[in-house]
Design a protein around this motif. Sequence first.
Motif, PDB file in Angstrom:
ATOM      1  N   ARG A 169       4.599  11.279  11.660  1.00 16.55           N
ATOM      2  CA  ARG A 169       3.165  11.339  11.333  1.00 16.55           C
ATOM      3  C   ARG A 169       2.524   9.968  11.476  1.00 16.55           C
ATOM      4  N   ALA A 170       3.230   8.934  11.034  1.00 14.42           N
ATOM      5  CA  ALA A 170       2.693   7.582  11.156  1.00 14.42           C
ATOM      6  C   ALA A 170       2.622   7.142  12.612  1.00 14.42           C
ATOM      7  N   TRP A 171       3.592   7.558  13.385  1.00 20.00           N
ATOM      8  CA  TRP A 171       3.654   7.140  14.789  1.00 20.00           C
ATOM      9  C   TRP A 171       2.470   7.674  15.593  1.00 20.00           C
ATOM     10  N   ILE A 172       1.982   8.866  15.242  1.00 25.21           N
ATOM     11  CA  ILE A 172       0.864   9.450  15.998  1.00 25.21           C
ATOM     12  C   ILE A 172      -0.493   9.073  15.395  1.00 25.21           C
ATOM     13  N   ASP A 173      -0.490   8.387  14.259  1.00 21.37           N
ATOM     14  CA  ASP A 173      -1.725   7.952  13.625  1.00 21.37           C
ATOM     15  C   ASP A 173      -2.082   6.566  14.159  1.00 21.37           C
ATOM     16  N   PRO A 174      -3.223   6.411  14.842  1.00 22.58           N
ATOM     17  CA  PRO A 174      -3.557   5.106  15.445  1.00 22.58           C
ATOM     18  C   PRO A 174      -3.792   4.000  14.415  1.00 22.58           C
ATOM     19  N   ASP A 175      -4.051   4.369  13.171  1.00 21.55           N
ATOM     20  CA  ASP A 175      -4.297   3.355  12.145  1.00 21.55           C
ATOM     21  C   ASP A 175      -3.029   2.917  11.419  1.00 21.55           C
ATOM     22  N   ARG A 176      -1.904   3.533  11.738  1.00 17.18           N
ATOM     23  CA  ARG A 176      -0.657   3.176  11.063  1.00 17.18           C
ATOM     24  C   ARG A 176       0.370   2.704  12.091  1.00 17.18           C
ATOM     25  N   ALA A 177       1.417   2.071  11.605  1.00 18.24           N
ATOM     26  CA  ALA A 177       2.458   1.541  12.494  1.00 18.24           C
ATOM     27  C   ALA A 177       3.813   1.706  11.827  1.00 18.24           C
ATOM     28  N   VAL A 178       4.831   1.943  12.650  1.00 17.88           N
ATOM     29  CA  VAL A 178       6.212   2.061  12.182  1.00 17.88           C
ATOM     30  C   VAL A 178       6.932   0.773  12.556  1.00 17.88           C
ATOM     31  N   ILE A 179       7.461   0.067  11.563  1.00 21.82           N
ATOM     32  CA  ILE A 179       8.020  -1.274  11.729  1.00 21.82           C
ATOM     33  C   ILE A 179       9.481  -1.279  11.302  1.00 21.82           C
ATOM     34  N   PRO A 180      10.364  -1.956  12.072  1.00 21.39           N
ATOM     35  CA  PRO A 180      11.760  -2.080  11.630  1.00 21.39           C
ATOM     36  C   PRO A 180      11.838  -2.640  10.217  1.00 21.39           C
ATOM     37  N   ARG A 181      12.617  -2.006   9.382  1.00 21.49           N
ATOM     38  CA  ARG A 181      12.688  -2.358   7.969  1.00 21.49           C
ATOM     39  C   ARG A 181      13.096  -3.814   7.742  1.00 21.49           C
ATOM     40  N   GLU A 182      14.045  -4.319   8.549  1.00 24.63           N
ATOM     41  CA  GLU A 182      14.557  -5.668   8.303  1.00 24.63           C
ATOM     42  C   GLU A 182      13.501  -6.745   8.551  1.00 24.63           C
ATOM     43  N   LEU A 183      12.432  -6.421   9.295  1.00 29.87           N
ATOM     44  CA  LEU A 183      11.367  -7.388   9.518  1.00 29.87           C
ATOM     45  C   LEU A 183      10.506  -7.565   8.275  1.00 29.87           C
TER      46      LEU A 183
END
Length: 349
Positions: free
Chosen positions: A85-99
């Motif tokens: 859901r976050a990936w298809i939402d232009p206002d959200r981003a999926v980020i690697p956890r370790e970052l």
Amino acid sequence: MTRRSATLAVAGALIVALVAVASMLHLPYVVYSPGPVEDTLGEWNGQQVIQIDGAETFPTDGVLDLTTVGVTSADADLDLLTALRAWIDPDRAVIPRELVYPEGTTAEQSRQQNAAMLANSQQNAEVAALRKLGYDVPEKVVVDAVVADAPADGVLEPGDIVVSVDGAPVATPEDVVDAVTAHQPGEAVSFVVDRDGRQLTESITTIAAEDDGRALVGFSPTLGFDLPVDITIGIDERIGGPSAGMIFAVAIYDTLTPGELLDGVHVAGTGEISPDGEVGPIGGIQQKIAAANHDGAALFLAPASNCDEAVGGNNGDMQVVPIETLDDAVSTIESFVAGDTDDLPACPA
């Protein structure tokens, strides 16, 4: 049951099973979302966000929002469905956890780190604003924290001002580190510190660091300042990190200068700030732009070093202007309020 009905039933069961599996599958990612905004020229809990004692203050008019990012908590897992859901939402981003959360970081540790970075950003904002206004703001080296059970524990205290090490005056935290590490483990180091106006001389015997064997005494020095004006910044305690520094500095500057810098305009922005007024990059720039746009801001101040990411933000009709310094931030607002927007810089697409 007909063959068609049986097929639909099987397909439905498979979909339900897949959804159930997806909801239980935890991914090593976190989600960035547009967070709340806070008006730094307004009030928080019935008090002005910026409170100043020891200098004349002036009325302000307008909204000056700091922007935030909502992020998956350190103690929460991200499931596949939420990530999709976050990936298809232009206002959200999926980020690697370790970052965002180094391995082993707990939610409480993350909260403490963000609170410390917020406090540092507020101090830097105060210094930057006062220096822009022409105040002399002397620097000092301060004991930030003492490691439990280290040689310095019980000898030095957080808040002590480090005057000299081995008889040599110190001007920066690096001076302290260099003086201590010039010793061999087991040798004593002489410190002169100022504690509540009293000068104390302390001799501390060094030990070897576990990672590289260098001499240490077990405290972290940091840069502090003697502020000629008493400034208090009150904000939602759930907000953390260093990225509100630039906006805090603009709010302080506006409060301490005659006239209304914003003149009723709704401005938002983000960026770390150094004591000398340099604006540095932050994380989640696209989510902060989206948050400001949704809140109705007309102008967004973005760190120039975030330009590549900023061009992908959902800014709508809001003008996004890159800045490198506190001077840039103030002059950009002045130009925008005056309607001189054609020559304002923009991030290249």
